[in-house]
Scaffold this active site. Structure first.
Site, PDB file in Angstrom:
ATOM      1  N   HIS A  60      33.277  54.096 114.868  1.00 57.80           N
ATOM      2  CA  HIS A  60      32.346  53.423 115.619  1.00 57.80           C
ATOM      3  C   HIS A  60      32.421  51.991 114.694  1.00 57.80           C
ATOM      4  O   HIS A  60      31.323  51.889 113.789  1.00 57.80           O
ATOM      5  CB  HIS A  60      31.034  54.264 115.218  1.00 57.80           C
ATOM      6  CG  HIS A  60      31.270  55.610 116.004  1.00 57.80           C
ATOM      7  ND1 HIS A  60      31.927  56.787 115.653  1.00 57.80           N
ATOM      8  CD2 HIS A  60      30.486  56.079 117.196  1.00 57.80           C
ATOM      9  CE1 HIS A  60      32.116  57.765 116.412  1.00 57.80           C
ATOM     10  NE2 HIS A  60      31.141  57.416 117.212  1.00 57.80           N
ATOM     11  N   GLU A 156      35.385  51.023 119.625  1.00 55.51           N
ATOM     12  CA  GLU A 156      33.713  50.525 119.811  1.00 55.51           C
ATOM     13  C   GLU A 156      33.633  50.649 121.492  1.00 55.51           C
ATOM     14  O   GLU A 156      34.419  50.097 122.207  1.00 55.51           O
ATOM     15  CB  GLU A 156      33.765  49.166 119.394  1.00 55.51           C
ATOM     16  CG  GLU A 156      32.253  48.551 119.806  1.00 55.51           C
ATOM     17  CD  GLU A 156      31.159  49.374 119.407  1.00 55.51           C
ATOM     18  OE1 GLU A 156      30.994  49.757 118.147  1.00 55.51           O
ATOM     19  OE2 GLU A 156      30.241  49.537 120.290  1.00 55.51           O
ATOM     20  N   ASP A 184      36.140  56.119 123.228  1.00 52.42           N
ATOM     21  CA  ASP A 184      35.381  56.864 122.297  1.00 52.42           C
ATOM     22  C   ASP A 184      36.145  57.388 121.035  1.00 52.42           C
ATOM     23  O   ASP A 184      37.313  57.461 120.987  1.00 52.42           O
ATOM     24  CB  ASP A 184      35.341  58.114 123.106  1.00 52.42           C
ATOM     25  CG  ASP A 184      34.383  59.348 122.211  1.00 52.42           C
ATOM     26  OD1 ASP A 184      33.370  59.719 122.652  1.00 52.42           O
ATOM     27  OD2 ASP A 184      34.776  59.842 121.118  1.00 52.42           O
ATOM     28  N   GLY A 185      35.450  56.781 120.024  1.00 53.99           N
ATOM     29  CA  GLY A 185      36.112  56.894 118.861  1.00 53.99           C
ATOM     30  C   GLY A 185      36.400  58.491 118.099  1.00 53.99           C
ATOM     31  O   GLY A 185      37.528  58.562 117.334  1.00 53.99           O
ATOM     32  N   ASP A 210      30.912  56.535 111.915  1.00 53.24           N
ATOM     33  CA  ASP A 210      29.861  55.782 111.585  1.00 53.24           C
ATOM     34  C   ASP A 210      28.671  55.549 112.840  1.00 53.24           C
ATOM     35  O   ASP A 210      28.515  54.598 113.262  1.00 53.24           O
ATOM     36  CB  ASP A 210      29.731  54.480 110.967  1.00 53.24           C
ATOM     37  CG  ASP A 210      28.569  53.558 110.631  1.00 53.24           C
ATOM     38  OD1 ASP A 210      27.400  54.341 110.427  1.00 53.24           O
ATOM     39  OD2 ASP A 210      28.816  52.512 110.651  1.00 53.24           O
TER      40      ASP A 210
HETATM   41  N1  SAM Z   1      30.546  50.864 111.445  1.00 50.92           N
HETATM   42  C1  SAM Z   1      29.537  49.640 111.812  1.00 50.92           C
HETATM   43  C2  SAM Z   1      29.508  48.887 110.651  1.00 50.92           C
HETATM   44  O1  SAM Z   1      29.326  49.596 109.585  1.00 50.92           O
HETATM   45  O2  SAM Z   1      29.385  47.622 110.331  1.00 50.92           O
HETATM   46  C3  SAM Z   1      28.610  49.902 112.507  1.00 50.92           C
HETATM   47  C4  SAM Z   1      28.492  50.685 113.560  1.00 50.92           C
HETATM   48  S1  SAM Z   1      27.002  51.094 114.450  1.00 50.92           S
HETATM   49  C5  SAM Z   1      26.249  52.052 113.547  1.00 50.92           C
HETATM   50  C6  SAM Z   1      27.696  52.296 115.666  1.00 50.92           C
HETATM   51  C7  SAM Z   1      28.397  51.590 116.737  1.00 50.92           C
HETATM   52  O3  SAM Z   1      28.961  52.761 117.500  1.00 50.92           O
HETATM   53  C8  SAM Z   1      27.610  51.111 117.843  1.00 50.92           C
HETATM   54  O4  SAM Z   1      28.031  49.576 117.940  1.00 50.92           O
HETATM   55  C9  SAM Z   1      27.824  51.654 118.919  1.00 50.92           C
HETATM   56  O5  SAM Z   1      27.846  50.825 120.516  1.00 50.92           O
HETATM   57  C10 SAM Z   1      29.234  52.227 118.798  1.00 50.92           C
HETATM   58  N2  SAM Z   1      29.448  53.810 119.568  1.00 50.92           N
HETATM   59  C11 SAM Z   1      28.458  54.507 119.999  1.00 50.92           C
HETATM   60  N3  SAM Z   1      29.262  55.731 120.482  1.00 50.92           N
HETATM   61  C12 SAM Z   1      30.555  55.371 120.190  1.00 50.92           C
HETATM   62  C13 SAM Z   1      31.701  56.208 120.585  1.00 50.92           C
HETATM   63  N4  SAM Z   1      31.515  57.445 121.152  1.00 50.92           N
HETATM   64  N5  SAM Z   1      32.883  55.755 120.232  1.00 50.92           N
HETATM   65  C14 SAM Z   1      32.829  54.531 119.850  1.00 50.92           C
HETATM   66  N6  SAM Z   1      31.856  53.809 119.481  1.00 50.92           N
HETATM   67  C15 SAM Z   1      30.647  54.250 119.747  1.00 50.92           C
END
Ligand code: SAM
Length: 331
Positions: A60, A156, A184-185, A210
């Protein structure tokens, strides 16, 4: 590095009401990013003592890097209450209500030096905050490490953040060493484990999970992802961030992760930071990091760093301030 302009960055201005209202730009550099990135960097530094390539995965990833002087950061004030207070430890220009010590904790000093390296002209305040993708890349690209050729895989889903992330990684000029997918991560991770053996025959991976936990099912998905990852690649290093909020799924997640680590016979570490309730009484005040297969040095590093972080970030805030680091050995 140029940080891309952000669009649709108001909270709740979503593409999809459930999936996409979270925007990390509002939260970048807050206390949750501090415990997350401090733990991530201390872990990665230790793994990079060994000269064999690592597969790094960020399930994420967010946008990669964030402006601290734009509307999102100003609206939330979270970076001002987070990383900006820690910057004062480096410059000794204390914010008005803080009497903070110098960052003599090595892991904290390393983290702050890395953020400073993204803000070389920022004597009167840091302007950008690198997210997990750019922090991991910064370590991979250090001259002493670059010849090892680690790889970084990013996921992302948010369309705007995915586009910004793509633009930011293109600026790194890292070729196939750093790749991203708007996917999807949780799904993406499955295809990456176990990592392929390197020329020397070793397999090494660090995975950061995350999510934003906007959707309740994220808690169960994280636990399922760790369970599956441990089956595919038991010796991987897995880091999970989670919010400490009054919700059964949030309370249950670290307990579930501990059980999974113990069942797999793996060592674990659980660190938490609660900066106390904000004067407004709203907003997240606590979060945790759960690490499966942590470096043996991580507990001591966080035991030294977290009290100093709390000293700086807890000043002027209310009840509940505490930090903790608990660890268990391989079974
Ligand atoms: N890891 C990043 C950092 O530490 O800089 C911050 C990530 S932020 C907390 C969570 C991100 O996950 C958001 O940008 C959101 O759009 C994305 N997201 C939400 N569901 C997701 C999924 N199933 N797969 C990938 N990305 C996703």
């Amino acid at each position: 590095m140029t940080v891309s302009a952000r669009q649709n960055s108001e909270p709740g201005h979503g593409y999809d009401a459930i999936m996409f209202s979270y925007r990390h730009a509002f939260h970048a550099g807050n206390h949750a990013d501090v415990i997350k990135h401090l733990t991530l960097l201390a872990t990665l530094r230790h793994l990079m003592r060994k000269d064999s390539p690592l597969l790094l995965v960020d399930t994420h990833a967010g946008a990669g890097i964030y402006r601290l002087d734009d509307d999102a950061a100003h609206t939330s004030g979270e970076a001002a209450a987070g990383i900006a207070r820690l910057q004062s430890l480096l410059t000794n220009a204390k914010p008005p209500s803080t009497s903070a010590p110098n960052p003599n904790a090595k892991a904290l000093a390393d983290y702050l030096a890395l953020i400073a390296s993204f803000n070389r002209d920022g004597r009167d305040g840091w302007r950008v905050y690198p997210g997990s993708p750019l922090l991991m890349h910064a370590l991979m690209a250090e001259p002493a490490r670059a010849p090892v050729h680690d790889r970084l895989k990013l996921f992302e889903l948010h369309p705007t953040d995915a586009q910004a992330l793509q633009a930011h990684i293109e600026q790194l000029d890292a070729g196939r060493q750093v790749t991203m997918a708007r996917q999807d991560g949780f799904d993406g991770l499955k295809a990456l484990l176990p990592p392929p053996p390197t020329a020397g025959g070793s397999r090494r991976a660090l995975v950061l999970i995350d999510p934003s936990y906007e959707i309740k099912s994220d808690y169960a998905k994280v636990a399922a992802a760790i369970q599956d990852a441990l089956k595919r690649f038991a010796t991987g290093v897995y880091l999970v961030w989670y919010p400490i909020i009054p919700r059964p799924e949030a309370h249950g997640l670290p307990r579930r992760l501990k059980t999974l680590a113990q069942q797999a016979g793996r060592a674990w570490l659980h660190a938490t930071l609660n900066v106390g309730t904000a004067p407004s009484g709203t907003g997240l005040s606590a979060s945790g990091m759960f690490v499966v297969n942590p470096p043996h040095t991580l507990k001591a590093a966080l035991d030294t760093a977290l009290p100093q972080v709390l000293h700086a970030l807890g000043d002027g805030r209310g009840r509940g301030q505490t930090w903790s680091v608990e660890a268990g050995g391989a079974g």
